[in-house]
Design an enzyme around this catalytic site. Structure first.
Site, short mmCIF file in Angstrom:
data_model
loop_
_atom_site.label_atom_id
_atom_site.label_comp_id
_atom_site.label_asym_id
_atom_site.label_seq_id
_atom_site.Cartn_x
_atom_site.Cartn_y
_atom_site.Cartn_z
CB THR A 102 -10.50 -7.75 -5.77
OG1 THR A 102 -8.91 -8.27 -5.70
CG2 THR A 102 -11.08 -7.52 -4.41
N GLY A 136 -15.54 4.70 -3.40
CA GLY A 136 -14.19 4.53 -3.72
C GLY A 136 -14.39 3.90 -5.32
CG ASN A 138 -7.71 -5.47 2.47
OD1 ASN A 138 -8.50 -6.70 2.48
ND2 ASN A 138 -6.92 -5.38 1.52
CG ASP A 160 -3.11 -3.07 -0.92
OD1 ASP A 160 -4.23 -4.07 -0.99
OD2 ASP A 160 -3.37 -2.05 -0.01
NE ARG A 182 -3.82 -0.11 2.02
CZ ARG A 182 -4.92 -0.26 2.27
NH1 ARG A 182 -5.76 0.54 3.24
NH2 ARG A 182 -5.84 -1.43 1.94
CE LYS A 187 -2.17 -4.61 2.48
NZ LYS A 187 -3.57 -5.52 1.51
#
Ligand code: PHE
Length: 362
Positions: A154, A184, A266, A119, A46, A82
């Protein structure tokens, strides 16, 4: 000190944190390794500007734990991790590429302790750049350098999950006329909007960048824009969060105008209790790490040599069955879908913990 990150690190129940400061761009890199119980810690990278260092590290830790649950929910032999690249400022293309190369070299030096992919804030091009110097990237073909975007996979999984949730909650087959609010319109929200429109859903679109929502609404039939201050309160059948986490909390839940929450973001819940709050409020919450697992699933199948898009899509569509299953079990045992999903994950993790203990004792 406001940005003291050490107490966060000592209080964490994960396995470790890798910290690197990238001097040329002023970026802090945090790689949170939550669990290697099921396999190599693996999760997206991210990248964004955070209000402070603690926010960035906390995000990495929570997202890494989410990945442990996601992989266990998929029955995958991968662990939770992550990475967060906490930018000090937005970067131009050249600086960004330089950062990706240095980040890739860091991954390479970790020698497989962490594997990554795209991500929020990173995309297929960034991953291609990381893969120029590191082999520990999912979704980039080492020979052709083709980079697969997990976003549309996804989105497909979320679509399948929404269909199951609508059938469970309203007894309705298909999404024709169902009011769905997407929060979003990025790497997942935007392909999802197209898929939902094709199924006849009535779309409500919201993005922090209102011109993005406007553009998308012009292209999609039966869609409207929702201003950001009405994103939770707007009446709809399904609220579909596809941006940042922590948005389902004590403050937002009691104002929500939806009947179902199912989306790709998430860590949608600020805390686990928020699942009970949603339940009490009459909102069906589909656990994020089950419904948003399509990208992770596709990327791992690709590492196993499955590359035909159709086959990948068929596998991702099974998320619909997984969601239906969890919703039915939760209803039958009068618990929340999150407790049902969590029970399955904990069972798997504790089985593998016992197996590991047995093998270290013998
Ligand atoms: N970032 C996506 C997710 O959280 C896709 C991804 C999964 C990327 C696993 C890398 C590794 O599911």
């Amino acid at each position: 000190m406001k940005d003291d990150i050490l107490p966060l690190i000592t209080a964490w129940d994960g396995e470790g944190i890798v910290v690197r400061h990238d001097a040329p761009t002023g970026t802090w890199i945090f790689i949170a390794l939550h669990s290697s119980l099921l396999g190599c810690p693996t999760g997206g990278t991210r990248m964004k500007v955070y209000p402070g260092l603690r926010d960035a590290l906390r995000d990495a830790m929570r997202l890494a734990e989410g990945m442990t649950h996601k992989w266990a929910g998929l029955n995958s032999e991968l662990g939770g991790g992550k990475a967060v690249l906490a930018l000090s400022r937005p970067l131009d293309a050249e600086a960004r590429r330089g950062l990706m190369h240095r980040y890739g070299r860091l991954l390479e030096s970790l020698n497989g302790a962490f594997c990554t992919g795209a991500d929020l804030g990173t995309g297929p091009d960034d991953m291609r750049h990381v893969a120029e110097v590191s082999q520990f990237v999912l979704g980039v073909d080492q020979k052709t350098h083709a980079s697969t975007d997990p976003g549309p996979f996804t989105a497909r999984g979320v679509l399948a999950g929404i269909r199951s949730a609508v059938l469970h909650r309203f007894g309705k087959e298909g999404l024709d006329g169902v009011r769905i609010l997407i929060q979003g319109l990025g790497g997942v929200g935007s392909p999802l909007a197209g898929m939902l429109a094709a199924e006849g859903a009535h779309l409500l679109l919201c993005d922090a960048d209102s011109s993005r929502a406007q553009r998308m609404s012009q292209d999609l039939p039966n869609s409207h824009i929702v201003p950001i201050d009405r994103v939770y309160t707007e009446k709809c059948d399904v609220f579909c969060p596809c941006a940042v986490g922590g948005i389902l909390n004590e403050d937002s839940i009691t104002t929500m105008g939806c009947k179902i929450v199912a989306g790709s973001a998430n860590n949608q819940l600020l805390e686990e209790d928020d699942a009970d709050r949603l339940h009490k409020w009459g909102i069906l919450y589909v656990p994020d790490y089950i419904v948003n697992a399509g990208g992770a699933m596709a990327l791992t199948l690709m590492t196993q040599g499955i590359s035909e898009r159709e086959v990948l899509e068929q596998r991702v569509d099974r998320i619909g069955e997984a969601v239906a299953n969890i919703l039915e079990e939760a209803a039958a045992s009068q618990t929340t879908p999150l407790s049902t999903a969590r029970r399955r994950v904990d069972r798997l993790l504790s089985r593998s913990r016992s197996a590991r203990n047995r093998s270290t004792q013998s």
